[in-house]
Design an enzyme around this catalytic site. Structure first.
Site, PDB file in Angstrom:
ATOM      1  N   SER A   1     -10.771   0.717   6.533  1.00  0.00           N
ATOM      2  CA  SER A   1      -9.618   0.693   5.462  1.00  0.00           C
ATOM      3  C   SER A   1      -9.536  -0.852   4.857  1.00  0.00           C
ATOM      4  CB  SER A   1      -8.017   1.736   5.483  1.00  0.00           C
ATOM      5  OG  SER A   1      -8.867   2.922   5.682  1.00  0.00           O
TER       6      SER A   1
ATOM      7  N   LYS B   1       0.682  -1.345  -0.111  1.00  0.00           N
ATOM      8  CA  LYS B   1       0.154  -0.030   0.407  1.00  0.00           C
ATOM      9  C   LYS B   1       0.757   1.658   0.037  1.00  0.00           C
ATOM     10  CE  LYS B   1      -3.818   2.201   2.161  1.00  0.00           C
ATOM     11  NZ  LYS B   1      -4.422   1.754   4.027  1.00  0.00           N
TER      12      LYS B   1
ATOM     13  N   SER C   1      -9.736   2.291   2.511  1.00  0.00           N
ATOM     14  CA  SER C   1      -8.331   2.916   1.685  1.00  0.00           C
ATOM     15  C   SER C   1      -7.314   2.159   1.126  1.00  0.00           C
ATOM     16  CB  SER C   1      -7.477   4.099   2.445  1.00  0.00           C
ATOM     17  OG  SER C   1      -7.034   3.242   3.303  1.00  0.00           O
TER      18      SER C   1
END
Length: 456
Positions: free
Chosen positions: A175, A76, A151
Site C-alpha cells: 500500500s 493518510k 492504498s
C-alpha cells in the site's frame, strides 16, 4: 510558486531555518498549488488551510526546533489526527474527528512539520487502487485516466503533483510501495517496529507498517529520522534509533536481481522498464546476479494473517464495502490450524531468506506487476494472458515481500512508451533500512527518473 513546491523537503527546511523564506510563504505556495491541481487529481480530501496557516505563523514566530521546521506534510486518511476529520475512506466514519494523533502524526509535528490535510485511501486501506464511497477516486498525475495505486494513492499523487513534499503512508501488502511506483515518487516500507504503530487490538501484528513517502530518497531518509524510534506501547518496537548508512554508493555490493520473483506474471511494459535496473547497478560497481527465488510460501501465509486481521479489526462493523467485507468473511473462517500453518510457512521462509541475505546485500525486483491501469477499473484481473482469481492477486510482487519482515523501497525506474511510471523494488535484510536507502539513493542519482514531472 510551482518551482518552490518542487524543491526537496530538505531544501525547504534549510530555507525556512535560515529565514530565506518564511513558513507562511512556503505554505501559501503549496495551498495555491493544491487549489490549482487537486480538483483534477483528488489526492487531498480534507484540507485544513486555516489551521495550517496558524501553525506556519507559529513556526515563524519561534526559533527552528525540529528537522522539518515549517515543512508542509499531509497524512493518510487512515492515520488519526486530533481535531481533523479522519474517515478511513469509509462512509461509516465520514464525520469522524479523533481526539488524539497517531504516533507518526505526533512525531512529524514534533519535528516541526505543518499539517495541510489528509490524503485519500480506499476503505480501511483495502486494496491497491485508491477509490472509496466518501471521496471517489484519486487520479494519477501522469495520466488522469489512470489509477494512482493504493492504498496510499492520495499521498503518492499529492507528492507527484507538488501539493506537499512529504506524506506518510502505510503498507500491508504494497500500500505504500505500489502507489509510489505508479506515481513516480519514492516510498519506504520500513522493517516492522522501525516506525512503531501502537494498537489496542492487534499489538503484535507485523504485516502492516507506517512509513515515509517523498519525491527523493534523501527526503525519505530525513522523514524516517523524524518518525523512527522506540515506543513502549509497541511490543516489537526497535530499541535503537535509526542511523543513516555512512557509506556512499553501491560499489562492491552484492545485488540479486529477480525479474518476476519466481514466476509471477509481469506485464511486458513493466518488465522492460525494470529490466534496465541491473545494468544501472553494474555500471555503479555492484556485483549483480540474476536469481531464481521461490517465495510462494508467502502467499498462503499472507492471506491467512491478513484475513485474521480483518476479522479482528472490522468484523463487528455493518455496512462495509465489498473488498473489506470479502476480507472479513475470509477471516471468520480462519482456524487455529490455518494460523499454525501460516506461522510455520512464514518462519521457514524467514530462515531461508536469512541465508539468502548472507550471500546478497539487497534484492531488486518489480514493485508492481503492471503499470497504472484505468481509473474506472476496480482491480487488475489479468496479467500477460494469466487470469487472476481475485482482487489481491495482482499485487503478489509486493505482498510476498511483506511476509519477509524486511525493509523495501520503491524508487522510480522509468516510464512505459505511453509515459506511465514504473518503479523498482529494493529489498534488504531485516533491520537493514539504512542499506536499502543507500542503494535506493545511488540508483535514483544515477537515473534521475524522479525528476520528470507530471504534465499537469
Amino acid at each position: 510558486m510551482s518551482e518552490l513546491c518542487y524543491l526537496t523537503a530538505a531544501e525547504m527546511a534549510r530555507l525556512v531555518r535560515t529565514r530565506q523564506i518564511s513558513a507562511v510563504e512556503l505554505l501559501e505556495a503549496h495551498l495555491d498549488r493544491i487549489e490549482q491541481v487537486n480538483p483534477r487529481v483528488n489526492a487531498i480530501v480534507t484540507l485544513v488551510a486555516e489551521r495550517a496557516l496558524d501553525a506556519a505563523k507559529a513556526a515563524d514566530a519561534r526559533e527552528p526546533e525540529g528537522a522539518l521546521h515549517g515543512v508542509p506534510v499531509a497524512h493518510k486518511d487512515l492515520a488519526s489526527t486530533a481535531g481533523i476529520r479522519t474517515t478511513y475512506g469509509s462512509p461509516l466514519y465520514a464525520a469522524n474527528v479523533p481526539d488524539k494523533d497517531d504516533l507518526i502524526v505526533e512525531r512529524l509535528r514534533r519535528a516541526g512539520a505543518v499539517t495541510v490535510g489528509k490524503t485519500n485511501t480506499p476503505e480501511f486501506g483495502t486494496g491497491s487502487h485508491t477509490v472509496n464511497e466518501v471521496f471517489g477516486a484519486t487520479r494519477n498525475p501522469y495520466d488522469l485516466s489512470r489509477s494512482a495505486g493504493g492504498s496510499s494513492g492520495g499521498a503518492a499523487a499529492a507528492l507527484a503533483a507538488g501539493m506537499v513534499p512529504l506524506a506518510d503512508g502505510s503498507d500491508m501488502g504494497g500500500s505504500l510501495r505500489n502507489p509510489a511506483s505508479f506515481c513516480n515518487v519514492a516510498g519506504l516500507r520500513p522493517t516492522p517496529g522501525r516506525v512503531p504503530a501502537p494498537s489496542e487490538i492487534a499489538a503484535w501484528y507485523t504485516l502492516s507498517v507506517p512509513g515515509p513517502m517523498a519525491r527523493t530518497v534523501e527526503d525519505l531518509t530525513l522523514m524516517l529520522e523524524a518518525v523512527a524510534g522506540f515506543d513502549p506501547r509497541s511490543p516489537y518496537s526497535i530499541t535503537e534509533g535509526f542511523r543513516r548508512d555512512p557509506e556512499q554508493g553501491v560499489a562492491g555490493l552484492r545485488v540479486a536481481w529477480s525479474p518476476d520473483l519466481g514466476g509471477l506474471p509481469v506485464d511486458p511494459e513493466t518488465a522492460a522498464v525494470t529490466a534496465t535496473a541491473p545494468g544501472v547497478f553494474e555500471r555503479l560497481g555492484a556485483r549483480v546476479e540474476q536469481v531464481d527465488l521461490d517465495l510462494s510460501d508467502a502467499d498462503d501465509a499472507f492471506r491467512v494473517y491478513r484475513a485474521w486481521f480483518y476479522a479482528l479489526s472490522f468484523g463487528e462493523l455493518d455496512g462495509l464495502g465489498p473488498n473489506t467485507a470479502w476480507n472479513v468473511e475470509r477471516g471468520r473462517h480462519v482456524t487455529g490450524a490455518d494460523l499454525a500453518r501460516a506461522e510455520r510457512l512464514r518462519s521457514g521462509l524467514y530462515q531461508r531468506m536469512a541465508g539468502f541475505f548472507d550471500t546478497y546485500d539487497v534484492l531488486i525486483a518489480p514493485v508492481s506487476q503492471v503499470p497504472p491501469f484505468p481509473v474506472e477499473q476496480p482491480h487488475v484481473s489479468e496479467i500477460n494472458g494469466v487470469r487472476l482469481p481475485d482482487y489481491l492477486s495482482w499485487m503478489r510482487s509486493a505482498y510476498w515481500i511483506s511476509v519477509l519482515h524486511a525493509p523495501a523501497a520503491s524508487v522510480p525506474a522509468g516510464f512505459t512508451p505511453s509515459g506511465l511510471p514504473v518503479g523498482v523494488q529494493i529489498v534488504g535484510r531485516p533491520f537493514a533500512d539504512a542499506t536499502v536507502l543507500r542503494v535506493a539513493h545511488a540508483f535514483e542519482q544515477a537515473t534521475r527518473h524522479g525528476e520528470r514531472r507530471p504534465p499537469l
